[in-house]
Design a protein around this motif. Sequence first.
Motif, PDB file in Angstrom:
ATOM      1  N   VAL A  37      25.837  33.278  51.955  1.00 35.49           N
ATOM      2  CA  VAL A  37      26.526  34.571  51.753  1.00 35.49           C
ATOM      3  C   VAL A  37      27.926  34.295  50.725  1.00 35.49           C
ATOM      4  N   VAL A  38      28.529  34.903  49.850  1.00 40.10           N
ATOM      5  CA  VAL A  38      30.305  35.062  50.307  1.00 40.10           C
ATOM      6  C   VAL A  38      30.494  36.538  50.093  1.00 40.10           C
ATOM      7  N   HIS A  39      31.594  36.279  50.388  1.00 39.15           N
ATOM      8  CA  HIS A  39      32.999  37.888  50.571  1.00 39.15           C
ATOM      9  C   HIS A  39      34.113  37.546  49.859  1.00 39.15           C
ATOM     10  N   LEU A  40      34.433  38.769  48.945  1.00 38.84           N
ATOM     11  CA  LEU A  40      36.023  38.301  48.540  1.00 38.84           C
ATOM     12  C   LEU A  40      36.376  39.683  49.268  1.00 38.84           C
ATOM     13  N   HIS A  41      37.564  39.415  49.936  1.00 40.24           N
ATOM     14  CA  HIS A  41      38.304  40.637  50.850  1.00 40.24           C
ATOM     15  C   HIS A  41      39.697  40.864  49.432  1.00 40.24           C
ATOM     16  N   VAL A  42      39.568  41.792  49.106  1.00 39.27           N
ATOM     17  CA  VAL A  42      40.146  41.486  47.815  1.00 39.27           C
ATOM     18  C   VAL A  42      42.080  42.646  48.723  1.00 39.27           C
ATOM     19  N   PHE A  43      43.150  42.309  48.453  1.00 40.17           N
ATOM     20  CA  PHE A  43      44.160  42.744  48.446  1.00 40.17           C
ATOM     21  C   PHE A  43      44.895  43.547  47.295  1.00 40.17           C
ATOM     22  N   GLU A  48      47.381  46.222  50.681  1.00 40.21           N
ATOM     23  CA  GLU A  48      46.333  47.278  50.751  1.00 40.21           C
ATOM     24  C   GLU A  48      44.790  46.590  50.596  1.00 40.21           C
ATOM     25  N   VAL A  49      43.724  46.793  51.307  1.00 40.21           N
ATOM     26  CA  VAL A  49      42.579  46.350  51.571  1.00 40.21           C
ATOM     27  C   VAL A  49      41.668  47.599  50.177  1.00 40.21           C
ATOM     28  N   TYR A  50      41.013  46.347  49.119  1.00 38.30           N
ATOM     29  CA  TYR A  50      39.877  47.010  48.721  1.00 38.30           C
ATOM     30  C   TYR A  50      37.947  47.577  49.392  1.00 38.30           C
ATOM     31  N   LEU A  51      37.795  48.265  49.789  1.00 40.77           N
ATOM     32  CA  LEU A  51      36.881  48.107  50.427  1.00 40.77           C
ATOM     33  C   LEU A  51      35.616  48.618  49.489  1.00 40.77           C
ATOM     34  N   GLN A  52      34.602  47.966  49.353  1.00 41.05           N
ATOM     35  CA  GLN A  52      33.532  49.281  49.042  1.00 41.05           C
ATOM     36  C   GLN A  52      32.360  49.913  49.829  1.00 41.05           C
ATOM     37  N   LYS A  53      31.638  50.740  49.099  1.00 42.74           N
ATOM     38  CA  LYS A  53      30.751  51.937  50.097  1.00 42.74           C
ATOM     39  C   LYS A  53      29.626  51.679  49.563  1.00 42.74           C
ATOM     40  N   ARG A  54      28.655  51.195  50.652  1.00 42.27           N
ATOM     41  CA  ARG A  54      27.393  50.767  50.469  1.00 42.27           C
ATOM     42  C   ARG A  54      26.393  51.483  49.786  1.00 42.27           C
ATOM     43  N   PRO A  55      25.450  52.057  49.047  1.00 36.64           N
ATOM     44  CA  PRO A  55      24.993  52.899  48.526  1.00 36.64           C
ATOM     45  C   PRO A  55      23.894  52.847  49.722  1.00 36.64           C
ATOM     46  N   GLU A  56      22.968  54.444  49.991  1.00 38.21           N
ATOM     47  CA  GLU A  56      22.075  54.952  50.279  1.00 38.21           C
ATOM     48  C   GLU A  56      20.790  53.715  50.681  1.00 38.21           C
ATOM     49  N   ALA A  95      39.220  37.586  35.976  1.00 39.86           N
ATOM     50  CA  ALA A  95      40.982  37.617  36.749  1.00 39.86           C
ATOM     51  C   ALA A  95      41.399  37.360  37.656  1.00 39.86           C
ATOM     52  N   PHE A  96      41.026  36.718  38.392  1.00 42.06           N
ATOM     53  CA  PHE A  96      41.059  36.098  39.891  1.00 42.06           C
ATOM     54  C   PHE A  96      41.434  34.983  40.308  1.00 42.06           C
ATOM     55  N   THR A  97      42.714  34.882  41.350  1.00 39.09           N
ATOM     56  CA  THR A  97      42.450  33.481  41.701  1.00 39.09           C
ATOM     57  C   THR A  97      41.547  33.685  43.839  1.00 39.09           C
ATOM     58  N   PRO A  98      40.804  32.916  43.882  1.00 38.44           N
ATOM     59  CA  PRO A  98      40.145  33.465  45.165  1.00 38.44           C
ATOM     60  C   PRO A  98      40.585  31.876  46.288  1.00 38.44           C
ATOM     61  N   GLU A  99      40.767  32.493  47.110  1.00 38.52           N
ATOM     62  CA  GLU A  99      41.579  31.498  48.469  1.00 38.52           C
ATOM     63  C   GLU A  99      40.904  31.781  49.171  1.00 38.52           C
ATOM     64  N   ARG A 100      39.673  30.618  49.762  1.00 36.12           N
ATOM     65  CA  ARG A 100      38.613  30.344  50.707  1.00 36.12           C
ATOM     66  C   ARG A 100      39.609  29.901  51.968  1.00 36.12           C
ATOM     67  N   ARG A 119      39.624  35.288  49.718  1.00 33.19           N
ATOM     68  CA  ARG A 119      40.651  36.339  49.614  1.00 33.19           C
ATOM     69  C   ARG A 119      41.456  35.978  48.022  1.00 33.19           C
ATOM     70  N   THR A 120      42.066  37.250  47.728  1.00 31.03           N
ATOM     71  CA  THR A 120      42.597  37.326  46.682  1.00 31.03           C
ATOM     72  C   THR A 120      43.417  38.001  46.252  1.00 31.03           C
ATOM     73  N   THR A 121      44.637  38.368  46.153  1.00 35.14           N
ATOM     74  CA  THR A 121      45.279  39.922  45.940  1.00 35.14           C
ATOM     75  C   THR A 121      45.488  39.810  43.806  1.00 35.14           C
TER      76      THR A 121
END
Length: 179
Positions: A37-43, A48-56, A95-100, A119-121
């Motif tokens: 799996v892949v994860h991206l943490h968006v700062f 601050e950190v963006y979090l998603q709400k998982r659907p029910e 348009a984002f620049t990911p960093e592993r 992660r990305t800013t």
Amino acid sequence: MKDNEQELFPLVDEEGRVIGKASRGECHSGSRLLHAVVHLHVFNSRGEVYLQKRPEWKDIQPGKWDTAVGGHIDYGETPEEALRREVREELGMEAFTPERVGKYVFDSTRERELVYVNRTTYDGPISPSAEELDGGRFWTIEEIRNAIGRQVLTPNFESEFQRFFLVPEKEGTPDEAEK
């Protein structure tokens, strides 16, 4: 809505080499087949950190707050391709620049995942998918610290965020000037 149980995932070893394939249903059935799996943490620029709400309706951790983007790598796809696809699908970001920042094996009673952590800013527009998410928002680091252990966040997010991004608070440690 419901996850596609027939979707094919690559089975991998702990280094990420593809060693086979299995369906989502097989991977999430308690078989603990290692899949990627892949994860991206968006700062944002304020830290601050963006979090998603998982659907029910999700089959894993419904209704909890989670990593901004998290998704399975499809069979035949690279981690980089999967990350771009998932970010587009879940948040509408192009348009984002990911960093592993690392990778690790997440192990639970139900599944095993090789997680590619990125992660990305980013201060641009975010459009959470109405089909895949129940929205999202930016959280302060203090809000995240206060939510840890309260069944609000997914256990995967909690352990990953603490491992890669939270600096332990140093209580009672003297400043350099006081030494």
